[in-house]
Design an enzyme around this catalytic site. Structure first.
Site, PDB file in Angstrom:
ATOM      1  N   GLU A   1       0.813  -1.217   0.000  1.00 13.86           N
ATOM      2  CA  GLU A   1       0.000   0.000   0.000  1.00 13.86           C
ATOM      3  C   GLU A   1       0.845   1.266   0.000  1.00 13.86           C
ATOM      4  O   GLU A   1       0.467   2.273  -0.627  1.00 13.86           O
ATOM      5  CB  GLU A   1      -0.956   0.008   1.197  1.00 13.86           C
TER       6      GLU A   1
ATOM      7  N   HIS B   1     -11.671  -5.058   9.437  1.00 13.34           N
ATOM      8  CA  HIS B   1     -12.331  -4.931   8.127  1.00 13.34           C
ATOM      9  C   HIS B   1     -13.703  -4.275   8.292  1.00 13.34           C
ATOM     10  O   HIS B   1     -14.634  -4.576   7.541  1.00 13.34           O
ATOM     11  CB  HIS B   1     -12.532  -6.305   7.488  1.00 13.34           C
TER      12      HIS B   1
HETATM   13  C1  LIG Z   1      -2.385  -4.470   4.372  1.00 12.82           C
HETATM   14  C2  LIG Z   1      -3.342  -5.341   3.654  1.00 12.82           C
HETATM   15  N1  LIG Z   1      -3.460  -5.220   2.321  1.00 12.82           N
HETATM   16  C3  LIG Z   1      -4.314  -6.006   1.642  1.00 12.82           C
HETATM   17  C4  LIG Z   1      -5.087  -6.911   2.289  1.00 12.82           C
HETATM   18  C5  LIG Z   1      -6.062  -7.770   1.524  1.00 12.82           C
HETATM   19  N2  LIG Z   1      -5.600  -9.131   1.439  1.00 12.82           N
HETATM   20  C6  LIG Z   1      -5.987 -10.061   2.317  1.00 12.82           C
HETATM   21  S1  LIG Z   1      -5.267 -11.518   2.050  1.00 12.82           S
HETATM   22  C7  LIG Z   1      -4.386 -10.922   0.760  1.00 12.82           C
HETATM   23  C8  LIG Z   1      -3.465 -11.816   0.019  1.00 12.82           C
HETATM   24  C9  LIG Z   1      -2.361 -12.284   0.855  1.00 12.82           C
HETATM   25  O1  LIG Z   1      -1.617 -13.209   0.146  1.00 12.82           O
HETATM   26  P1  LIG Z   1      -0.528 -14.083   0.842  1.00 12.82           P
HETATM   27  O2  LIG Z   1       0.297 -13.238   1.733  1.00 12.82           O
HETATM   28  O3  LIG Z   1       0.158 -14.840  -0.198  1.00 12.82           O
HETATM   29  O4  LIG Z   1      -1.364 -15.048   1.792  1.00 12.82           O
HETATM   30  P2  LIG Z   1      -2.431 -16.150   1.404  1.00 12.82           P
HETATM   31  O5  LIG Z   1      -3.752 -15.480   1.441  1.00 12.82           O
HETATM   32  O6  LIG Z   1      -2.099 -16.706   0.086  1.00 12.82           O
HETATM   33  O7  LIG Z   1      -2.355 -17.159   2.496  1.00 12.82           O
HETATM   34  C10 LIG Z   1      -4.682  -9.593   0.536  1.00 12.82           C
HETATM   35  C11 LIG Z   1      -4.133  -8.776  -0.540  1.00 12.82           C
HETATM   36  C12 LIG Z   1      -4.958  -6.990   3.690  1.00 12.82           C
HETATM   37  N3  LIG Z   1      -5.709  -7.850   4.410  1.00 12.82           N
HETATM   38  N4  LIG Z   1      -4.076  -6.216   4.346  1.00 12.82           N
END
Ligand SMILES: Cc1ncc(C[n+]2csc(CCOP(=O)(O)OP(=O)(O)O)c2C)c(N)n1
Ligand SMILES: [Mg+2]
Lengths: 324, 313
Positions: A59, A128
């Site tokens: 971000e 959220h």
């Molecule tokens: C700071 C922030 N940015 C965006 C999100 C939205 N978001 C939730 S899960 C996710 C993907 C995360 O991917 P990864 O770290 O690979 O974990 P996975 O979900 O694959 O276990 C995103 C972008 C968030 N929760 N927090």
């Protein structure tokens, strides 16, 4: 006029901006190929090539690169998927974007738009669920808008993108796939600001913005069934805020004012609205602020419902105000 | 011996799988409300890693953390109750699927902000340095979280002060709906750790034994003052990012290939011919989970009168 959902209206506005303003870019997490986690930016990537792209979960870099690109003549539209995620990158808006024009004496500008969405939906966790519009409205140099209808969302997006300063657009995800409405997509972009009278009545003025506008209108309808007619003034733009319209309306409604927002009451923008009315000398009754209780938002719907302002509570408080 | 271990691991993995599949059913029936992130396909990571954590250690996970909480011993009924908004939930319904904690079990919580838990783990290790506990901390996060500034800061912080933190990156190749490889130039995520002076390994995250031995080695070093380590677990989720994600971004072929290497399939075929009744293992897990879910469903909803409690001391 096309019939569009709220999400469809935002999509149409983004498409129009991308078409009409070659300097626009649209990017953020999952916005391009996946079309956004809420489907709002669907298919834009197909038609605008590398001007629409997905980003890493970064971000700070999303917002910071938008500031830099805007300083150098682009007009970025970036998405912060949830308003709560702003908080990992606030520097880029508060210390950076908001200062660009002022400190450079107007030689630089940061014409960027940040799209985000906020608020509680059933089951959403404390990270959220927040309504953060007041936090951003507190920051001079930023513009803030919180729409509630497809038309509103369309117009706000257009105005935001055409605005030469940083604008934060707060959607509410529970509105995205509501009922379709006719949306006028042909008007020229309006300057930012303004308000809309959603219904009229002489018993009180109710100022509101965002998704909760719908609850306010519902409560107002219930009161009307009992012969209590209130004016509902929707003020999607919090900066610039239409204080004049509020004061004029309050003067017409016996000096009675209520402000309703989903955000919690302490430090909410409702307080500012009320104090400005007080300073303007238009209040003759005790003003009412309706918002979430000052607390964290629990995931369990039964707990969250206790803290968030529902239609029943809004109705009760407005009824008391009207009788005051 | 290794067969016994594998049998136990399969049982532990089945508990997680059955728990998650029950959540799918509860979501479908409308009893489970809101956004739910399942770890179906990623069960080997918590099952392999958690046996190397001891009382006093601290684990920090993400919204995809049900498996980690279960592997740490959090009771299934209380977990179901939490997700179902019941008063008996581990957090009385305040946390929900994506943000609960169970500190009694060394589970210091999920987190719904990507990358936020990494620095909490650093702090838990820092506290351990001052409280004489000798604690190590484990931070679990995804591949996508590697692109969050907070994770880089946390890793360097731990490295600079030799703090005993195990950074565990579950690389399921996607961050939400976007492939990690589209979001990095160098897909060797371990190199980010080694660049900071943190020893790092990329391993098969579908093999609980491999996960365990790797974590055991780093944990022993960390307990002896060796500082942080980074483990990248190559794995896959067999389901969407959240319940309801239809995964248009993945091909059928890819999902089928993932189905062949996922940990339960691999462990089940490894046990074929060993005399271990893997169907019975699955059956026992499902029975336990069904019973726990049933109990949780019969529990009272969280009491709205308590909604304001616990905001301040
Ligand atoms: C700071 C922030 N940015 C965006 C999100 C939205 N978001 C939730 S899960 C996710 C993907 C995360 O991917 P990864 O770290 O690979 O974990 P996975 O979900 O694959 O276990 C995103 C972008 C968030 N929760 N927090
Ligand atoms: Mg991932």
């Amino acid at each position: 006029m096309p019939e569009l959902t709220y999400a469809g209206a935002v999509n149409a506005a983004l498409r129009r901006c991308l078409e009409e303003l070659p300097e626009t870019l649209l990017y953020g997490e999952d916005v391009a190929k996946p079309g956004g986690v809420h489907g709002v930016t669907r298919k834009l990537w197909k038609d605008f090539g590398d001007r629409v792209f997905d980003t890493p979960i970064s971000e700070s870099a999303i917002l910071g690169s938008a500031v830099g690109a805007a300083m150098l003549g682009r007009r970025p539209i970036v998405e912060i998927m949830w308003a709560d995620f702003f908080l990992v990158a606030l520097d880029q808006l508060v210390n950076q974007a908001a200062n660009v024009r002022y400190v450079s004496g107007g030689r630089l500008a940061a014409p960027l738009t940040v799209r985000t969405q906020q608020g509680n939906s059933p089951g959403a966790c404390a990270q959220h669920s927040q309504n953060l519009e007041a936090l951003f409205t507190h920051i001079p140099g930023l513009r803030v808008v919180v729409p509630s209808t497809p038309q509103n969302a369309y117009d706000s997006m257009l105005s935001a993108v055409h605005c030469d300063d940083p604008v934060v657009v707060f959607d509410n995800r529970t509105l995205y796939f509501g009922e379709k409405q006719e949306v006028d997509t042909s008007a020229a972009p309006a300057p930012i600001g303004g308000s809309t009278v959603r219904r009229t009545g002489s018993a009180a003025t109710v100022v509101t913005w965002g998704a909760i506008t719908h609850r306010v209108l519902e409560a107002a309808d219930r009161l009307a069934a009992d012969g209590i007619e209130v004016t509902v003034l929707e003020t999607p733009w919090l900066n610039p805020f239409d204080h004049d319209a509020v004061h004029a309306s309050v003067a017409r409604t016996g000096g009675r004012l209520a402000v309703v927002h989903e955000a919690n009451v302490t430090g909410g923008f409702g307080g500012e609205v009320v104090v400005r009315a007080l300073e303007a000398g238009v209040l003759s009754a005790r003003p009412v602020r309706i918002g979430a209780a000052d607390g964290r938002i629990p995931a369990a719907p039964a707990l969250a419902a206790e803290l968030l302002p529902g239609t029943d509570r809004i109705e009760t408080e407005l009824r008391t105000l009207a009788r005051d | 011996m290794t067969e016994d271990r594998l049998e136990a691991d399969l049982a532990a993995m089945w508990r997680i799988r059955a728990f998650e599949e029950k959540l799918q059913a509860l979501h479908k029936s409308g009893e489970l409300i809101g956004s739910v992130h399942l770890c179906i396909g990623q069960e080997a990571a918590p099952v392999g890693a958690c046996t190397e954590l001891v009382d006093g250690d601290a684990l920090f996970a993400t919204y995809r953390g049900h498996g980690w909480a279960l592997a740490k011993g959090t009771p299934t009924r209380e977990l179901f109750a939490e997700l179902l908004g019941r008063a008996t939930g581990v957090n009385g319904g305040r946390g929900g699927s994506a943000y609960f904690s169970a500190p009694e079990y060394g589970f210091y919580g999920e987190n719904s902000i990507v990358g936020a838990g990494a620095s909490h783990a650093v702090g838990a290790a820092l506290a351990g340095k001052h409280d004489g506990s000798g604690r190590i901390a484990m931070a679990v996060f995804g591949d996508g979280a590697m692109n969050q500034g907070a994770v880089g800061e946390a890793m360097n912080f731990a490295a600079a002060f030799d703090l005993p933190v195990l950074f565990v990156c579950e690389n399921n190749r996607y961050s939400e709906l976007t492939p990690i490889n589209d979001m990095v130039r160098n897909d060797q995520l371990t190199e980010r750790a080694t660049a900071l002076g943190i020893p790092a390994t990329r391993i098969d995250g579908n093999d609980p034994a491999r996960v365990r031995s790797t974590v055991a080695g780093y944990a022993a070093e960390a307990r002896n003052g060796g500082g942080p380590a980074f483990v990248e677990l190559i794995t896959q989720r067999l389901v969407g990012h959240y319940i309801g994600d239809v995964q248009q971004y993945r091909t059928r072929a890819e999902l089928e290939a993932d189905g062949l290497v996922e940990p339960l399939a691999v462990a089940t075929s490894a046990l074929a011919g060993s005399g271990v009744d893997t169907d019975a293992i699955e059956g026992r897990a499902r029975a336990e989970i069904e019973a726990a879910a049933e109990q949780a469903l019969a529990d009272p909803f969280a009491d709205p009168d308590t909604a304001k409690e616990h905001l301040y001391a």
